[in-house]
Scaffold this motif. Sequence first.
Motif, PDB file in Angstrom:
ATOM      1  N   LYS A 139       0.963  -1.258   0.569  1.00  0.00           N
ATOM      2  CA  LYS A 139       0.256  -0.001  -0.167  1.00  0.00           C
ATOM      3  C   LYS A 139       0.747   1.280  -0.187  1.00  0.00           C
ATOM      4  CE  LYS A 139      -4.096  -1.493   2.246  1.00  0.00           C
ATOM      5  NZ  LYS A 139      -5.083  -1.197   2.819  1.00  0.00           N
ATOM      6  N   ARG A 140       1.791   1.272   0.677  1.00  0.00           N
ATOM      7  CA  ARG A 140       2.746   2.635   0.668  1.00  0.00           C
ATOM      8  C   ARG A 140       3.312   2.614  -0.713  1.00  0.00           C
ATOM      9  NH1 ARG A 140       4.578   0.101   5.851  1.00  0.00           N
ATOM     10  NH2 ARG A 140       5.794  -0.947   5.501  1.00  0.00           N
ATOM     11  N   ARG A 141       3.716   1.138  -1.414  1.00  0.00           N
ATOM     12  CA  ARG A 141       4.290   2.006  -2.452  1.00  0.00           C
ATOM     13  C   ARG A 141       3.559   2.245  -3.585  1.00  0.00           C
ATOM     14  NH1 ARG A 141       6.260  -4.729  -2.001  1.00  0.00           N
ATOM     15  NH2 ARG A 141       8.146  -4.106  -1.052  1.00  0.00           N
ATOM     16  N   LEU A 142       1.764   1.741  -2.892  1.00  0.00           N
ATOM     17  CA  LEU A 142       0.858   2.119  -4.390  1.00  0.00           C
ATOM     18  C   LEU A 142       0.658   3.682  -4.034  1.00  0.00           C
ATOM     19  CD1 LEU A 142      -1.670   1.799  -5.531  1.00  0.00           C
ATOM     20  CD2 LEU A 142      -3.077   1.044  -4.048  1.00  0.00           C
ATOM     21  N   GLU A 143       0.960   4.299  -2.822  1.00  0.00           N
ATOM     22  CA  GLU A 143       0.782   5.648  -3.163  1.00  0.00           C
ATOM     23  C   GLU A 143       1.476   6.650  -3.350  1.00  0.00           C
ATOM     24  OE1 GLU A 143      -0.287   8.639   1.666  1.00  0.00           O
ATOM     25  OE2 GLU A 143      -0.282   6.305   1.677  1.00  0.00           O
ATOM     26  N   ALA A 144       3.236   6.110  -3.294  1.00  0.00           N
ATOM     27  CA  ALA A 144       4.733   6.248  -3.501  1.00  0.00           C
ATOM     28  C   ALA A 144       3.577   6.398  -5.160  1.00  0.00           C
ATOM     29  CB  ALA A 144       5.567   5.277  -3.196  1.00  0.00           C
ATOM     30  N   LEU A 145       3.533   5.556  -5.904  1.00  0.00           N
ATOM     31  CA  LEU A 145       3.624   5.287  -7.114  1.00  0.00           C
ATOM     32  C   LEU A 145       2.551   6.612  -8.075  1.00  0.00           C
ATOM     33  CD1 LEU A 145       3.998   1.341  -8.219  1.00  0.00           C
ATOM     34  CD2 LEU A 145       5.714   3.452  -8.368  1.00  0.00           C
ATOM     35  N   ARG A 146       1.514   6.181  -7.042  1.00  0.00           N
ATOM     36  CA  ARG A 146       0.281   7.212  -7.260  1.00  0.00           C
ATOM     37  C   ARG A 146       0.600   8.844  -7.353  1.00  0.00           C
ATOM     38  NH1 ARG A 146      -3.285   9.461  -4.304  1.00  0.00           N
ATOM     39  NH2 ARG A 146      -2.916   8.932  -2.522  1.00  0.00           N
ATOM     40  N   GLY A 147       1.531   8.961  -6.290  1.00  0.00           N
ATOM     41  CA  GLY A 147       1.961  10.702  -6.028  1.00  0.00           C
ATOM     42  C   GLY A 147       2.868  11.052  -7.283  1.00  0.00           C
ATOM     43  N   ALA A 148       3.926  10.416  -7.974  1.00  0.00           N
ATOM     44  CA  ALA A 148       4.715  10.136  -9.086  1.00  0.00           C
ATOM     45  C   ALA A 148       3.808  10.020 -10.385  1.00  0.00           C
ATOM     46  CB  ALA A 148       5.644   9.020  -9.154  1.00  0.00           C
ATOM     47  N   ILE A 149       3.085   9.499 -10.465  1.00  0.00           N
ATOM     48  CA  ILE A 149       2.246   9.188 -11.797  1.00  0.00           C
ATOM     49  C   ILE A 149       1.498  11.009 -11.557  1.00  0.00           C
ATOM     50  CG2 ILE A 149       0.113   8.701 -13.062  1.00  0.00           C
ATOM     51  CD1 ILE A 149       0.981   5.975 -11.834  1.00  0.00           C
ATOM     52  N   LEU A 150       1.387  11.334 -10.586  1.00  0.00           N
ATOM     53  CA  LEU A 150       0.163  12.669 -10.357  1.00  0.00           C
ATOM     54  C   LEU A 150       1.120  13.948 -10.865  1.00  0.00           C
ATOM     55  CD1 LEU A 150      -2.969  11.942  -7.923  1.00  0.00           C
ATOM     56  CD2 LEU A 150      -3.248  12.288 -10.337  1.00  0.00           C
ATOM     57  N   GLU A 151       2.040  13.279 -10.172  1.00  0.00           N
ATOM     58  CA  GLU A 151       3.261  14.870 -10.240  1.00  0.00           C
ATOM     59  C   GLU A 151       3.730  14.829 -11.533  1.00  0.00           C
ATOM     60  OE1 GLU A 151       5.714  14.357  -7.115  1.00  0.00           O
ATOM     61  OE2 GLU A 151       4.104  14.802  -5.680  1.00  0.00           O
ATOM     62  N   GLY A 152       3.621  13.122 -12.377  1.00  0.00           N
ATOM     63  CA  GLY A 152       4.732  13.366 -13.410  1.00  0.00           C
ATOM     64  C   GLY A 152       6.299  12.781 -13.209  1.00  0.00           C
ATOM     65  N   ARG A 153       6.644  12.263 -13.257  1.00  0.00           N
ATOM     66  CA  ARG A 153       8.331  11.902 -12.512  1.00  0.00           C
ATOM     67  C   ARG A 153       8.717  11.227 -12.380  1.00  0.00           C
ATOM     68  NH1 ARG A 153       9.960  16.232  -8.974  1.00  0.00           N
ATOM     69  NH2 ARG A 153       8.703  17.904  -8.376  1.00  0.00           N
ATOM     70  N   LYS A 154       9.570  10.558 -12.884  1.00  0.00           N
ATOM     71  CA  LYS A 154       9.660   9.250 -12.875  1.00  0.00           C
ATOM     72  C   LYS A 154      10.146   8.608 -11.656  1.00  0.00           C
ATOM     73  CE  LYS A 154      12.528   9.932 -17.258  1.00  0.00           C
ATOM     74  NZ  LYS A 154      13.378   9.504 -17.863  1.00  0.00           N
ATOM     75  N   VAL A 155      10.403   7.244 -11.568  1.00  0.00           N
ATOM     76  CA  VAL A 155      10.588   6.449 -10.030  1.00  0.00           C
ATOM     77  C   VAL A 155      11.659   5.519 -10.200  1.00  0.00           C
ATOM     78  CG1 VAL A 155       8.233   6.432  -8.946  1.00  0.00           C
ATOM     79  CG2 VAL A 155       8.943   4.579 -10.830  1.00  0.00           C
TER      80      VAL A 155
END
Length: 316
Positions: A139-155
């Motif tokens: 779930k923590r990964r999901l939250e981090a990835l969701r934020g990266a998608i919305l901000e348009g940042r690579k991971v």
Amino acid sequence: MNKTDRMLAIVLELQRKGTLRAEDLAATFETSTRTIYRDIQALSESGVPILGAPGWGYSLMEGYFLPPVSFTAEEAVALLVGTDFVEKKFDSAYGQRARGARGKIEAILPDGVRKDAERARSAIRLIADEETGAGPEEKRRLEALRGAILEGRKVRFRYSAGMAGPGGGGRQSVRVVSPYGLVLTQGFWMLVGYCELRREIRHFRLSRMDELTTLEERFRLPDGFDMQGYAAPDDRNVRVRLLADPGLADRLKEKGTFYMESVEEREDGLLVTCRVRRPEELLGWILGWGADVVVLEPESLRERIREEIEKWRRRY
């Protein structure tokens, strides 16, 4: 749908989508355009400020807003079960908002509808991630990835291919990915994104990620990319054939694998055909059936099964 319900639904549809043609409304409510014309006229005569002209469409006058409407017990159950699903399957931020939304929905329901909804909802249970093996880390990964998608940042993350069976570890590699979207499929969250290592769009299971970091570097979605309409190319070019005990027919239907294409009844058992990218992708699933499933081809997978059985023999 009677006329009164349809007229209310038309206003809600215009409020939600903006300008719509009579043909669009007729298709939505499965009626004729003539009926839509009459409904629009009746709404206008009742004081609803609808703007429109032939060939252009209908819309609500700017600033007009229909107050909240009441829910039936069935509609309330659908909404409340939806908040339960979001709370259990999404990250903590969305889970908190789902709980808030549930409280607001329950607060506006009349006593009778709320009690009916509670009785129906009490008969529906969604198993939490923790009960099915997935922990809070996913779930923590999901939250981090969701934020990266919305901000348009690579991971960047370390990824395990998850190919090995019992007693082995999957191949690991460090990936830098432009995250395009998230997909929940067969109970697993998957990231869809452009992988700089493979130089193409790839899919990554969140449960196989480690050391996930959001980077400062930004990305842009490719022109024309639509996550809702995206369909992954099927590159499963290796055929695997298995012979299963006839008694497994029902269990194969219930606990089949994404890779399974067909199950054919034969005199000597069930012929199961799968298509995979690499035979090892089926290793753990096949071993889970024990001696009730035998690999017919390819020979490389048969040999890999023998190796795993020999490891088991040495350990026991």
